[in-house]
Design a protein around this motif. Structure first.
Motif, PDB file in Angstrom:
ATOM      1  N   ILE A 138       4.244  31.491  13.635  1.00 23.62           N
ATOM      2  CA  ILE A 138       4.501  32.437  12.349  1.00 23.62           C
ATOM      3  C   ILE A 138       3.655  34.450  13.052  1.00 23.62           C
ATOM      4  CG2 ILE A 138       3.100  33.264  10.442  1.00 23.62           C
ATOM      5  CD1 ILE A 138       2.279  30.764   9.570  1.00 23.62           C
ATOM      6  N   ASN A 139       3.008  34.391  13.887  1.00 21.67           N
ATOM      7  CA  ASN A 139       2.860  35.378  14.393  1.00 21.67           C
ATOM      8  C   ASN A 139       4.070  36.205  15.581  1.00 21.67           C
ATOM      9  OD1 ASN A 139       0.518  35.788  13.215  1.00 21.67           O
ATOM     10  ND2 ASN A 139      -1.004  35.180  14.909  1.00 21.67           N
ATOM     11  N   GLU A 140       5.000  35.425  15.851  1.00 23.33           N
ATOM     12  CA  GLU A 140       5.220  35.698  17.322  1.00 23.33           C
ATOM     13  C   GLU A 140       7.368  36.220  16.057  1.00 23.33           C
ATOM     14  OE1 GLU A 140       6.934  32.027  19.389  1.00 23.33           O
ATOM     15  OE2 GLU A 140       5.560  32.202  19.974  1.00 23.33           O
ATOM     16  N   LEU A 141       7.339  35.847  15.131  1.00 27.43           N
ATOM     17  CA  LEU A 141       8.196  35.940  13.731  1.00 27.43           C
ATOM     18  C   LEU A 141       8.436  36.842  13.142  1.00 27.43           C
ATOM     19  CD1 LEU A 141       9.179  32.507  12.486  1.00 27.43           C
ATOM     20  CD2 LEU A 141      10.809  34.074  14.189  1.00 27.43           C
ATOM     21  N   LEU A 154      15.770  39.550  11.819  1.00 26.61           N
ATOM     22  CA  LEU A 154      15.220  38.270  11.623  1.00 26.61           C
ATOM     23  C   LEU A 154      16.874  38.012  11.139  1.00 26.61           C
ATOM     24  CD1 LEU A 154      11.874  36.907  10.388  1.00 26.61           C
ATOM     25  CD2 LEU A 154      12.895  37.638  12.529  1.00 26.61           C
ATOM     26  N   THR A 155      16.962  36.772  11.485  1.00 24.27           N
ATOM     27  CA  THR A 155      17.994  36.079  11.083  1.00 24.27           C
ATOM     28  C   THR A 155      18.011  35.312  10.114  1.00 24.27           C
ATOM     29  OG1 THR A 155      17.722  34.118  12.155  1.00 24.27           O
ATOM     30  CG2 THR A 155      18.986  36.006  13.708  1.00 24.27           C
ATOM     31  N   ALA A 156      19.138  35.072   9.418  1.00 22.37           N
ATOM     32  CA  ALA A 156      19.137  34.217   7.658  1.00 22.37           C
ATOM     33  C   ALA A 156      18.038  32.791   8.438  1.00 22.37           C
ATOM     34  CB  ALA A 156      20.253  33.764   6.911  1.00 22.37           C
ATOM     35  N   GLN A 169      10.505  30.819   8.992  1.00 23.75           N
ATOM     36  CA  GLN A 169       9.300  32.098   8.825  1.00 23.75           C
ATOM     37  C   GLN A 169       8.713  31.623   7.611  1.00 23.75           C
ATOM     38  OE1 GLN A 169      10.280  36.190   8.266  1.00 23.75           O
ATOM     39  NE2 GLN A 169       7.132  37.000   9.439  1.00 23.75           N
ATOM     40  N   GLN A 170       9.293  31.706   6.608  1.00 18.38           N
ATOM     41  CA  GLN A 170       9.071  30.777   5.055  1.00 18.38           C
ATOM     42  C   GLN A 170       8.415  29.735   4.921  1.00 18.38           C
ATOM     43  OE1 GLN A 170      12.682  31.762   2.364  1.00 18.38           O
ATOM     44  NE2 GLN A 170      11.566  33.601   1.508  1.00 18.38           N
ATOM     45  N   GLN A 171       8.967  28.979   6.045  1.00 17.47           N
ATOM     46  CA  GLN A 171       8.287  27.491   5.935  1.00 17.47           C
ATOM     47  C   GLN A 171       7.242  27.521   6.344  1.00 17.47           C
ATOM     48  OE1 GLN A 171       9.682  24.492   4.370  1.00 17.47           O
ATOM     49  NE2 GLN A 171       8.401  23.235   4.687  1.00 17.47           N
ATOM     50  N   ARG A 183       4.546  29.619   6.670  1.00 16.22           N
ATOM     51  CA  ARG A 183       3.717  30.625   5.979  1.00 16.22           C
ATOM     52  C   ARG A 183       3.895  29.651   4.747  1.00 16.22           C
ATOM     53  NH1 ARG A 183       6.366  36.624   5.021  1.00 16.22           N
ATOM     54  NH2 ARG A 183       5.244  37.146   7.448  1.00 16.22           N
ATOM     55  N   LYS A 184       3.941  28.540   4.234  1.00 17.88           N
ATOM     56  CA  LYS A 184       4.541  27.759   3.634  1.00 17.88           C
ATOM     57  C   LYS A 184       3.738  26.291   3.745  1.00 17.88           C
ATOM     58  CE  LYS A 184       6.986  25.061   0.161  1.00 17.88           C
ATOM     59  NZ  LYS A 184       7.799  24.629  -0.660  1.00 17.88           N
ATOM     60  N   GLU A 185       3.789  26.202   4.625  1.00 17.40           N
ATOM     61  CA  GLU A 185       2.578  24.681   5.516  1.00 17.40           C
ATOM     62  C   GLU A 185       1.557  25.315   5.819  1.00 17.40           C
ATOM     63  OE1 GLU A 185       5.465  23.605   8.503  1.00 17.40           O
ATOM     64  OE2 GLU A 185       6.728  22.804   7.247  1.00 17.40           O
ATOM     65  N   TYR A 186       1.295  26.551   6.671  1.00 18.79           N
ATOM     66  CA  TYR A 186      -0.194  27.018   7.280  1.00 18.79           C
ATOM     67  C   TYR A 186      -1.069  27.081   5.843  1.00 18.79           C
ATOM     68  CZ  TYR A 186      -3.411  29.458   9.055  1.00 18.79           C
ATOM     69  OH  TYR A 186      -4.921  30.521   9.187  1.00 18.79           O
ATOM     70  N   ILE A 187      -0.436  27.770   4.875  1.00 15.57           N
ATOM     71  CA  ILE A 187      -1.264  27.822   3.782  1.00 15.57           C
ATOM     72  C   ILE A 187      -1.989  26.671   3.032  1.00 15.57           C
ATOM     73  CG2 ILE A 187      -0.866  28.285   1.309  1.00 15.57           C
ATOM     74  CD1 ILE A 187       0.683  30.962   2.118  1.00 15.57           C
ATOM     75  N   ALA A 188      -0.699  25.461   2.807  1.00 15.08           N
ATOM     76  CA  ALA A 188      -0.967  24.162   2.274  1.00 15.08           C
ATOM     77  C   ALA A 188      -2.290  24.012   3.397  1.00 15.08           C
ATOM     78  CB  ALA A 188       0.403  23.778   2.020  1.00 15.08           C
ATOM     79  N   SER A 189      -1.984  23.867   4.248  1.00 11.91           N
ATOM     80  CA  SER A 189      -2.893  23.004   5.471  1.00 11.91           C
ATOM     81  C   SER A 189      -4.401  23.590   5.577  1.00 11.91           C
ATOM     82  CB  SER A 189      -2.697  23.172   7.135  1.00 11.91           C
ATOM     83  OG  SER A 189      -3.092  23.233   8.034  1.00 11.91           O
TER      84      SER A 189
END
Length: 79
Positions: free
Chosen positions: A10-13, A22-24, A30-32, A34-40
């Motif tokens: 996440i920090n690299e991106l 960033l590419t698509a 990055q979104q995925q 972040r979503k996994e990190y927040i859930a964890s």
């Protein structure tokens, strides 16, 4: 993916996004991540709260009833 690896990516991106676009695929990754990190993070925090007992200065337990009920349901309390 482990939390530390996920956070590192996440920090690299984020650093790359500051320097250039960033590419698509990277944006989606990055979104995925972040979503996994927040859930964890939320799950870990929930578990920490559910296993915590609170006491006042006199030694009387003041753990909220809702938390006590959850602790009993999970077998962490014997009262």
């Amino acid at each position: 993916m482990a939390i530390t690896k996920r956070l590192k990516r996440i920090n690299e991106l984020a650093a790359k996004a500051k320097k250039s676009e960033l590419t698509a695929d990277e944006k989606q990754e990055q979104q995925q991540l972040r979503k996994e990190y927040i859930a964890s993070f939320r799950e870990n925090l929930r578990q920490q709260i559910e296993t915590t007992q609170l006491f006042d200065k006199k030694g009387k337990e003041i753990t909220p009833d809702k938390v006590q009920r959850i602790q009993r349901e999970k077998g962490w309390r014997k009262d």
